[in-house]
Enzyme design. Structure first.
Site, PDB file in Angstrom:
ATOM      1  N   ASP A 182     -15.171   2.880 -36.163  1.00  0.00           N
ATOM      2  CA  ASP A 182     -14.475   3.641 -37.206  1.00  0.00           C
ATOM      3  C   ASP A 182     -13.042   2.698 -37.486  1.00  0.00           C
ATOM      4  OD1 ASP A 182     -12.950   4.802 -39.075  1.00  0.00           O
ATOM      5  OD2 ASP A 182     -13.222   6.906 -38.228  1.00  0.00           O
ATOM      6  N   HIS A 187      -5.766   4.366 -38.655  1.00  0.00           N
ATOM      7  CA  HIS A 187      -5.938   4.544 -37.074  1.00  0.00           C
ATOM      8  C   HIS A 187      -5.290   3.232 -36.314  1.00  0.00           C
ATOM      9  CE1 HIS A 187      -8.048   8.265 -37.612  1.00  0.00           C
ATOM     10  NE2 HIS A 187      -8.840   7.794 -38.116  1.00  0.00           N
ATOM     11  N   ILE A 202      -2.656   7.313 -36.416  1.00  0.00           N
ATOM     12  CA  ILE A 202      -3.167   8.522 -35.507  1.00  0.00           C
ATOM     13  C   ILE A 202      -4.423   8.423 -34.698  1.00  0.00           C
ATOM     14  CG2 ILE A 202      -1.836  10.167 -37.056  1.00  0.00           C
ATOM     15  CD1 ILE A 202      -4.540  10.943 -38.322  1.00  0.00           C
ATOM     16  N   GLY A 205     -10.216  11.730 -35.213  1.00  0.00           N
ATOM     17  CA  GLY A 205     -10.624  13.115 -34.579  1.00  0.00           C
ATOM     18  C   GLY A 205     -11.822  13.071 -33.870  1.00  0.00           C
TER      19      GLY A 205
END
Lengths: 278, 278
Positions: A182, A187, A202, A205
């Site tokens: 990903d 990110h 961040i 998830g």
């Protein structure tokens, strides 16, 4: 651009994902496994973490959501459920189809898109499914069905958890996890994160979900991946690399565990979470 | 089994090593780079760490040492020198030849094997060389030349270092670094480490060298990889994952820096170390 609702129900061809032990280990390190869980990071007696199932699902997911003209970079990952049918092989090719099951019109909240991916091994034997829910906030009010109301799953009020695990994420956890596939710049790219309203990049998830699944695996599955039958969670808060994750679970009988994942400051980052254990 | 001395001077065919940005980033994380050195771990403005040069050299090195019947799993990595001619591409194929330059008979200390690898890009343009010295302790006393005496390179006595950098290695640094290619079980398998006389798996010497090179890059090369022209070190002590590395360097003029790498307890783990900087 309006969503392409015609794509609902149209399953993709099986999309191959070929991987080796290194890829399995890279994923395990990416979700915080280490040498104290040696079988997950060393090829000798290698075991595959159940949430690795999310990785081969990524391409089919992108294919159907792009096909439906979902604004993927701006869509928000809301929920994920992984259902496991068998042990995930330590290498080989996995074939995964993707299909949009439903698109709900949540009016000003946007469009909720439900995607199902189904993965099989080289012999056509079912391995796992991913149920993914994303919201495209720019795509609501298209005159569609609002969809069912989904009840939140909450821990029993005031009850002590049956397990409690604390994991520190690494300051480079996101940089490592993204090598599993990903590459959303949210990110890794500070500028991109700021544009997205975050202080800094961040954690994914699904990376947090991987940590939570490890906690469940070690707490109530005796470290045996095939004992985890399903895991689901709602992404309810942001995790920054370096945050501490506190994962607590409550048995609700028949191998079902309601669990919750918080950061060190008490924010719930995975809510409405359920694991089924054999 | 006696060494095959006939292999000395016989260069291998160029052996291809194909890699992508992910591989470059994986290596950088493996030698302790992180998001505070973003250009080394993010594909947007990606730079390749100079010591990545050791990775494409690994196969040709194994080929010639196995061909010479060196007991590779039991051989000890003694020294490495990397000479850099140009910027390392962020992806592509690198072609590397390997040749045994000399095998010295150090009598009861074993046989010292000097290997040279030479790497070129897809157009035949020279990129870098590795000079590797290993000792096969079981292979001495074959009646060969003792070889030249090599003087140790030491920092000037009592002088303050011109740079001083401290890096904490990660508790899973070895598990991560080995994904770049060196799968010797000494660096992951507790049983294997015990048999080798270690308390637990140790960090790869080339991983420690990668940390040291980062310190030099950030201290005296303004983070520009092409300014590092060569780096060499002798592996003089064991590093355990989680150890802190203290890298200190002393300018000796004309862009030459003598450096030294110690662990938190003051043990020298890289000695006789020299970097040349443009």
């Amino acid at each position: 651009m309006a969503l392409n609702l015609d794509l609902i129900g149209q399953k993709t061809e099986p999309i191959p994902f070929t991987y080796d032990a290194d890829r399995v280990i890279l994923y395990a390190l990416g979700v915080g496994a280490g040498v104290e869980e040696l079988d997950f990071v060393y090829e000798k007696n290698l075991k595959v973490l159940p949430t690795f199932a999310a990785i081969p699902a990524s391409l089919p997911f992108l294919k159907v959501t792009k096909g439906a003209r979902v604004n993927v970079p701006k869509a928000l990952h809301m929920e994920q459920k992984i259902v496991l049918f068998d042990r995930i092989p330590t290498s080989g090719t996995i074939f995964t189809t993707g299909v949009i099951k439903a698109i709900y019109d949540k009016r000003d909240k946007g469009a909720f898109i439900n995607v199902l991916t189904e993965s099989k091994d080289e012999n056509g034997h079912p391995l796992f499914e991913n149920h993914v829910a994303v919201v495209d906030r720019s795509a609501g009010n298209f005159g569609g069905d609002r969809g069912p109301k989904v009840e939140a799953i909450n821990p029993p009020e005031g009850a002590r958890p049956d397990f409690h695990v604390q994991y520190a994420t690494w300051s480079n956890q996101h940089a490592l996890y993204r090598l599993s596939g990903d590459k959303n710049p949210l990110h890794i790219d500070p500028e991109f994160a700021r544009i997205g309203g975050m202080d800094r990049p961040i954690l994914h998830g699904l990376c947090t979900l991987g940590f939570a699944a490890r906690a469940i695996l070690h707490s109530v599955c005796g470290n045996e991946p095939t004992r985890l039958k399903s895991i689901s969670a709602r992404f309810t808060g942001v995790v920054y690399p370096g945050d501490i994750l506190v994962i607590e679970g409550w048995s609700s009988g028949q191998g079902r565990y309601v669990f919750q994942t918080k950061t060190q400051d008490g924010r719930i980052v995975l809510g409405s979470s359920l694991a089924e254990v054999a």
